[in-house]
Design an enzyme around this catalytic site. Structure first.
Site, PDB file in Angstrom:
ATOM      1  N   ASP A 184      -6.697 -43.853  -5.617  1.00  0.00           N
ATOM      2  CA  ASP A 184      -5.390 -43.528  -6.824  1.00  0.00           C
ATOM      3  C   ASP A 184      -5.800 -43.714  -8.086  1.00  0.00           C
ATOM      4  O   ASP A 184      -5.251 -43.080  -9.022  1.00  0.00           O
ATOM      5  CB  ASP A 184      -4.176 -44.543  -6.153  1.00  0.00           C
ATOM      6  CG  ASP A 184      -3.683 -43.989  -4.714  1.00  0.00           C
ATOM      7  OD1 ASP A 184      -4.285 -42.876  -4.417  1.00  0.00           O
ATOM      8  OD2 ASP A 184      -2.797 -44.752  -4.253  1.00  0.00           O
ATOM      9  N   ALA A 185      -6.378 -44.648  -8.294  1.00  0.00           N
ATOM     10  CA  ALA A 185      -6.707 -45.478  -9.831  1.00  0.00           C
ATOM     11  C   ALA A 185      -7.604 -44.187 -10.401  1.00  0.00           C
ATOM     12  O   ALA A 185      -7.142 -43.652 -11.745  1.00  0.00           O
ATOM     13  CB  ALA A 185      -7.422 -46.591  -9.794  1.00  0.00           C
ATOM     14  N   ASP A 212      -5.097 -41.310 -11.191  1.00  0.00           N
ATOM     15  CA  ASP A 212      -4.353 -41.829 -12.434  1.00  0.00           C
ATOM     16  C   ASP A 212      -5.063 -41.699 -13.664  1.00  0.00           C
ATOM     17  O   ASP A 212      -4.350 -41.169 -14.761  1.00  0.00           O
ATOM     18  CB  ASP A 212      -3.882 -43.169 -12.355  1.00  0.00           C
ATOM     19  CG  ASP A 212      -2.958 -43.535 -11.226  1.00  0.00           C
ATOM     20  OD1 ASP A 212      -2.414 -42.495 -10.794  1.00  0.00           O
ATOM     21  OD2 ASP A 212      -2.593 -44.459 -10.856  1.00  0.00           O
ATOM     22  N   GLU A 229       3.732 -20.713  16.177  1.00  0.00           N
ATOM     23  CA  GLU A 229       3.705 -21.660  15.325  1.00  0.00           C
ATOM     24  C   GLU A 229       4.953 -22.512  15.524  1.00  0.00           C
ATOM     25  O   GLU A 229       5.811 -21.909  16.150  1.00  0.00           O
ATOM     26  CB  GLU A 229       3.718 -21.210  13.809  1.00  0.00           C
ATOM     27  CG  GLU A 229       4.766 -20.057  13.664  1.00  0.00           C
ATOM     28  CD  GLU A 229       4.531 -19.385  12.410  1.00  0.00           C
ATOM     29  OE1 GLU A 229       5.207 -19.138  11.610  1.00  0.00           O
ATOM     30  OE2 GLU A 229       3.571 -18.952  12.299  1.00  0.00           O
ATOM     31  N   LYS A 277       8.369 -24.819  14.846  1.00  0.00           N
ATOM     32  CA  LYS A 277       9.672 -24.267  14.183  1.00  0.00           C
ATOM     33  C   LYS A 277       9.841 -25.518  13.486  1.00  0.00           C
ATOM     34  O   LYS A 277      10.470 -26.586  14.033  1.00  0.00           O
ATOM     35  CB  LYS A 277      10.819 -23.834  15.066  1.00  0.00           C
ATOM     36  CG  LYS A 277      12.085 -23.493  14.361  1.00  0.00           C
ATOM     37  CD  LYS A 277      13.115 -22.883  14.975  1.00  0.00           C
ATOM     38  CE  LYS A 277      14.064 -22.205  14.502  1.00  0.00           C
ATOM     39  NZ  LYS A 277      14.748 -23.029  13.262  1.00  0.00           N
ATOM     40  N   ARG A 285      17.703 -20.334   0.667  1.00  0.00           N
ATOM     41  CA  ARG A 285      18.137 -19.202   1.387  1.00  0.00           C
ATOM     42  C   ARG A 285      19.253 -18.621   1.132  1.00  0.00           C
ATOM     43  O   ARG A 285      19.496 -17.457   0.996  1.00  0.00           O
ATOM     44  CB  ARG A 285      17.957 -19.361   2.842  1.00  0.00           C
ATOM     45  CG  ARG A 285      18.415 -18.451   3.701  1.00  0.00           C
ATOM     46  CD  ARG A 285      17.878 -18.460   5.313  1.00  0.00           C
ATOM     47  NE  ARG A 285      18.559 -17.695   5.931  1.00  0.00           N
ATOM     48  CZ  ARG A 285      18.963 -17.757   7.142  1.00  0.00           C
ATOM     49  NH1 ARG A 285      19.471 -19.035   7.390  1.00  0.00           N
ATOM     50  NH2 ARG A 285      19.706 -16.765   7.656  1.00  0.00           N
ATOM     51  N   GLU A 292       9.192 -23.574   5.007  1.00  0.00           N
ATOM     52  CA  GLU A 292      10.278 -24.762   5.205  1.00  0.00           C
ATOM     53  C   GLU A 292       9.896 -25.741   4.140  1.00  0.00           C
ATOM     54  O   GLU A 292       8.513 -26.274   4.218  1.00  0.00           O
ATOM     55  CB  GLU A 292       9.884 -24.851   6.526  1.00  0.00           C
ATOM     56  CG  GLU A 292      11.227 -25.716   7.171  1.00  0.00           C
ATOM     57  CD  GLU A 292      12.442 -24.700   7.266  1.00  0.00           C
ATOM     58  OE1 GLU A 292      12.272 -23.350   7.107  1.00  0.00           O
ATOM     59  OE2 GLU A 292      13.499 -25.245   7.945  1.00  0.00           O
ATOM     60  N   TYR A 311       5.472 -20.073   6.307  1.00  0.00           N
ATOM     61  CA  TYR A 311       5.241 -19.190   7.629  1.00  0.00           C
ATOM     62  C   TYR A 311       5.533 -17.706   7.642  1.00  0.00           C
ATOM     63  O   TYR A 311       5.599 -17.076   8.465  1.00  0.00           O
ATOM     64  CB  TYR A 311       6.451 -19.838   8.596  1.00  0.00           C
ATOM     65  CG  TYR A 311       7.900 -20.033   8.075  1.00  0.00           C
ATOM     66  CD1 TYR A 311       8.523 -18.610   7.616  1.00  0.00           C
ATOM     67  CD2 TYR A 311       8.617 -21.068   7.769  1.00  0.00           C
ATOM     68  CE1 TYR A 311       9.934 -18.678   7.178  1.00  0.00           C
ATOM     69  CE2 TYR A 311       9.843 -21.008   7.325  1.00  0.00           C
ATOM     70  CZ  TYR A 311      10.231 -19.724   6.944  1.00  0.00           C
ATOM     71  OH  TYR A 311      11.544 -19.970   6.414  1.00  0.00           O
ATOM     72  N   LYS A 334       5.663 -14.584  16.941  1.00  0.00           N
ATOM     73  CA  LYS A 334       5.800 -13.504  16.235  1.00  0.00           C
ATOM     74  C   LYS A 334       4.775 -12.599  16.819  1.00  0.00           C
ATOM     75  O   LYS A 334       3.636 -12.880  16.970  1.00  0.00           O
ATOM     76  CB  LYS A 334       5.632 -13.914  14.825  1.00  0.00           C
ATOM     77  CG  LYS A 334       6.658 -14.847  14.250  1.00  0.00           C
ATOM     78  CD  LYS A 334       6.064 -15.250  12.814  1.00  0.00           C
ATOM     79  CE  LYS A 334       7.070 -16.393  12.359  1.00  0.00           C
ATOM     80  NZ  LYS A 334       6.755 -16.948  11.123  1.00  0.00           N
ATOM     81  N   LYS A 344      13.653 -22.938  21.478  1.00  0.00           N
ATOM     82  CA  LYS A 344      14.184 -24.355  20.934  1.00  0.00           C
ATOM     83  C   LYS A 344      13.430 -25.410  22.149  1.00  0.00           C
ATOM     84  O   LYS A 344      13.679 -25.109  23.270  1.00  0.00           O
ATOM     85  CB  LYS A 344      15.549 -24.474  20.669  1.00  0.00           C
ATOM     86  CG  LYS A 344      16.048 -23.714  19.687  1.00  0.00           C
ATOM     87  CD  LYS A 344      15.515 -24.178  18.306  1.00  0.00           C
ATOM     88  CE  LYS A 344      16.326 -23.911  17.175  1.00  0.00           C
ATOM     89  NZ  LYS A 344      17.773 -24.348  17.139  1.00  0.00           N
ATOM     90  N   CYS A 380      29.486 -63.906   6.581  1.00  0.00           N
ATOM     91  CA  CYS A 380      29.682 -65.123   5.996  1.00  0.00           C
ATOM     92  C   CYS A 380      31.426 -65.222   5.801  1.00  0.00           C
ATOM     93  O   CYS A 380      31.972 -66.227   5.169  1.00  0.00           O
ATOM     94  CB  CYS A 380      29.098 -65.023   4.568  1.00  0.00           C
ATOM     95  SG  CYS A 380      29.813 -63.659   3.376  1.00  0.00           S
TER      96      CYS A 380
HETATM   97  S1  IVH Z   1      10.142 -17.104  10.480  1.00  0.00           S
HETATM   98  C1  IVH Z   1      11.152 -13.031   9.439  1.00  0.00           C
HETATM   99  N1  IVH Z   1       8.934 -19.098  11.041  1.00  0.00           N
HETATM  100  O1  IVH Z   1      13.969 -21.101  10.992  1.00  0.00           O
HETATM  101  C2  IVH Z   1      10.997 -14.624   9.975  1.00  0.00           C
HETATM  102  N2  IVH Z   1      10.942 -19.368  10.496  1.00  0.00           N
HETATM  103  O2  IVH Z   1      16.365 -19.926  12.330  1.00  0.00           O
HETATM  104  C3  IVH Z   1      11.812 -15.479   9.414  1.00  0.00           C
HETATM  105  N3  IVH Z   1      11.850 -21.716  10.411  1.00  0.00           N
HETATM  106  O3  IVH Z   1      15.690 -19.898   8.265  1.00  0.00           O
HETATM  107  C4  IVH Z   1      11.593 -16.619   9.801  1.00  0.00           C
HETATM  108  N4  IVH Z   1      10.152 -22.531  11.085  1.00  0.00           N
HETATM  109  O4  IVH Z   1      13.915 -21.592   7.704  1.00  0.00           O
HETATM  110  C5  IVH Z   1       9.944 -18.828  10.630  1.00  0.00           C
HETATM  111  N5  IVH Z   1       7.481 -20.955  11.586  1.00  0.00           N
HETATM  112  C6  IVH Z   1       8.544 -20.475  11.561  1.00  0.00           C
HETATM  113  C7  IVH Z   1       9.844 -21.288  11.049  1.00  0.00           C
HETATM  114  C8  IVH Z   1      11.024 -20.616  10.726  1.00  0.00           C
HETATM  115  C9  IVH Z   1      11.119 -22.973  10.683  1.00  0.00           C
HETATM  116  C10 IVH Z   1      13.381 -21.529   9.953  1.00  0.00           C
HETATM  117  C11 IVH Z   1      13.393 -20.872   8.681  1.00  0.00           C
HETATM  118  C12 IVH Z   1      14.565 -19.878   9.083  1.00  0.00           C
HETATM  119  C13 IVH Z   1      15.239 -20.485  10.385  1.00  0.00           C
HETATM  120  C14 IVH Z   1      15.656 -19.387  11.256  1.00  0.00           C
END
Ligand code: IVH
Length: 673
Positions: free
Chosen positions: A35-36, A39, A115, A117, A138, A175, A227, A292, A316, A413
């Protein structure tokens, strides 16, 4: 001003180095310098920029400290819409998704990018020819808010992309989030400063991004993972999502490292299981995984339905929630005197641990959720960290329950507890009379970054206070062996170690001492600013509000807190006792005399002043940084003339030194004060 070419070279070099170290530290978590040393590089760059102000560009690492506050955010039209994702909560939805993809693309098996969420706030970043130019939230997906100045302070986000060939424009989507450990630390700091604590990392991140004052955002430990990419101009598009993410990594834009590429439904299931197991050990919160279609051409073919892409799906995690009974609502009193309602729960197993308590945060939260004793509630482990009550099962509510009432009296108290105006906190007014606040104050005083009394932990402090052995931090220095060995879990050796640590703590620094006092809103940085400016405790204790406000970074609220703290006779008494016990630090006067209003001015006093003695006048002048001399010379700035002046007045006239009568002198003192 012409800038020498070697300076230009060095500045370029420094900036590149600093950003590389930012990347190593904030993105890949693998710093290569201390860190130093960091700095030092930063200081060097700042010095050059101070010397040659037209060197400063918005992409300089020094510009990450925040800009002047805004009154509102400007609107931003997104170049490509910011979409949401369709959600799946069960396997069936996932297999149907995969079937639709296969059918839509007419293939046997689909390759997916997978990936986590992330649980934060969506952000769109724009780079033009490699320079960061805009960040937007957004919003409704079409129009967001311009939070450029806030995002500029986030060190994980490059201000400049370093790569030979760069796109003309790239819209990076990702994000903003807060790591779990950073979140816990931030809340500890907020609590210590008597400021709002955040419910979970997502709220902390989203709240920090929407600060009108970017200097506040600069103090918040934010992280970012990209993402997706919106618009990409002046650069050949990669063919797959994976390659796109690899391209971002190449640009040094942070991308989540636990992403992967898998084949078919089997691959999706496998990844989901892998991430479910990994979830709690990840340093950031995730609430599911995102699938995706990997090939970007195929993504295009599949297109969108209303506001979500057809080619992606978020699966989820099952909520880490459980139902249980509220057995009582207790009040905890913190170091700053804040009264926090806590639900005592029938023990329940949630997300890998047994939960028996859940914070209800404050009065407003309890009322918003209307949590009552004997209610059945949903308990959630928010952000895998603090258990909280997510909601009440109203149909389970037994008869004759009553709404929660915040006590008006501190349960520790018995002092009055008062709701702060414009804030949701209720605080005990007992100050150090309150054992809860006293425990907190002593714990803070003894902590490692304050006075640093090794081994004086929470348990020991609790015993000392509960048995009324100590009533203040000053009493610590009166402890002896025979008192300590009578305490629980205290052998002679550990008692002696504690005494040695107490003795050792007597040699300290002014900065640590000021911080240790636990003045509200005076954290380590402010304590350092105060110590650097005043160099001397007596000067600080005497300083008035205006002088305090002249200290860099100190505003009216902090100035007031400092003033009120030192005006309190109890506090002055404790400080006196601490010094008598031998607590000491090096003091100086140099810096204060450089920075005070009368610094550099020499006064000569002659004649009798009506409102104060000459000694008092002298004291006023030196307090404000001026010098008082016995004889008039060319170097004298002012000769102050009272009634019946001596020859000094005449001498001043001959030398052309400005003469002040008593009135003018007082005006000068008061205006400077
Ligand atoms: S893709 C075209 N990837 O989830 C695709 N979104 O429910 C658009 N989010 O508003 C989103 N992790 O903020 C994507 N690996 C990820 C994500 C992600 C979190 C959030 C994102 C979006 C929301 C949608």
């Amino acid at each position: 001003m012409k800038i020498p070419s070697d300076v230009l070279e060095e500045v370029k070099h420094l900036r590149h180095n600093i950003e590389t170290h930012n990347y190593n530290y904030y993105v890949i978590d693998a710093p290569t310098i201390s860190d130093a040393e960091y700095d030092l590089l930063f200081q060097k760059l700042s010095q050059f920029e101070e010397q040659y102000p037209n060197l400063i560009t918005p992409d300089s690492p020094t510009q990450r400290i925040g800009a002047p506050a805004l009154s509102t955010f400007k609107e931003v039209q997104h170049r490509t819409p910011m979409l949401s994702l369709n959600n799946a909560f069960d396997e069936k939805t996932v297999s149907e998704f995969d079937r639709r993809m296969r059918e839509g693309l007419q293939v046997e098996i689909v390759t997916y990018s997978v990936e986590p969420k992330l649980d934060g706030a969506a952000m769109s970043l724009i780079y033009e020819n490699g320079i960061f130019v805009q960040a937007a939230t957004r919003g409704d997906g079409t129009t967001g808010e311009d939070v450029t100045e806030n995002i500029r302070t986030v060190r994980a986000i490059p201000l400049k992309l370093s790569r030979e060939k760069l796109p003309k424009l790239i819209e990076v989507r990702g994000e903003i989030h807060m790591r779990k450990a950073d979140f816990i630390r931030l809340n500890q700091q907020q609590e210590a400063k008597g400021e709002k604590v955040f419910v979970n990392p997502r709220n902390a991140a989203a709240g920090s991004v929407r600060q009108l004052d970017s200097k506040v955002t600069a103090q918040r430990p934010l992280s970012f993972f990209a993402y997706a990419v919106g618009k990409l101009e002046g650069f050949p598009s990669p063919e797959t999502h994976k390659e796109m993410m690899d391209f971002l990594v190449d640009l040094r834009i942070p991308v989540c490292p636990v992403r992967d590429r898998v084949e078919g439904l089997e691959g999706l299931r496998h990844y989901f299981d892998r991430l479910s197991a990994l979830r709690t050990s990840l340093p950031y919160d995730i609430d599911g995984v995102v699938y995706k279609v990997d090939n970007l051409q195929q993504q295009k073919i599949l297109g969108f339905v209303s506001r979500a892409p057809r080619f992606a799906l978020a699966q989820k995690f099952p909520a880490e929630e459980a139902l249980t009974l509220v057995e009582a609502i207790d009040i905890q009193v913190g170091r700053t005197g804040a009264l926090t309602p806590v639900a005592r729960l029938k023990p329940v197993f949630v997300g890998g641990v047994t939960v028996t308590n859940a914070t209800l945060h404050n009065e407003d939260e309890v009322h918003r959720k209307d949590v009552r004793v004997r209610d059945t509630v949903r308990v959630r482990r928010a952000g895998d960290v603090i258990p909280e009550v997510a909601g009440v099962m109203r149909n389970h509510r037994p008869e004759n329950t009553t709404p929660f009432i915040m006590p008006q009296i501190c349960p520790v108290c018995g002092s009055r507890a008062v709701r702060e105006e414009e804030a949701s906190a209720t605080r005990c007014t007992g100050g150090l009379y309150c054992a809860a606040q006293l425990k907190g104050a002593i714990f803070h005083f003894a902590s490692r970054r304050a006075i640093n009394i090794d081994g004086l932990g929470e348990k020991l402090i609790e015993q000392l206070i509960d048995q009324e052995i100590i009533r203040s931090v000053a009493d610590l220095y009166d402890l002896n062996l025979s008192i300590l060995i009578k305490l629980e879990r205290m052998a002679e050796k550990s008692a002696q170690n504690t005494l040695d640590a107490i003795k050792k703590s007597k040699t300290t620094t002014l900065e640590r001492f000021i911080y240790a006092l636990g003045i509200r809103n005076v954290g380590e940085a402010t304590a350092k600013d105060l110590a650097d400016t005043f160099c001397n405790l007596d000067l600080l204790m005497k300083a008035d509000e205006e002088t305090l406000q002249k200290v860099p970074e100190i505003g009216p609220i902090v100035a007031k807190n400092v003033l009120v703290f030192f005006a309190e006779p109890h506090n002055r008494h404790i400080i006196k006792r601490l010094r008598l016990s031998g607590l000491s630090w090096e003091e100086g006067v140099e810096k204060i005399s450089e920075e005070l209003p009368l610094t550099g001015l020499t006064f000569v006093l002659t004649g009798t002043l009506s409102r104060m003695t000459r000694e008092e006048a002298k004291e006023h002048i030196t307090d404000l940084g001026g010098r008082v001399s016995g004889s008039v010379s060319k170097k004298t700035t002012y000769v102050v003339v009272g009634a019946d002046p001596g020859s000094k007045r005449d001498k001043a006239e001959t030398l052309g030194v400005t003469i002040l009568d008593e009135k003018a002198f007082f005006r000068l003192l008061n205006q400077e004060k």
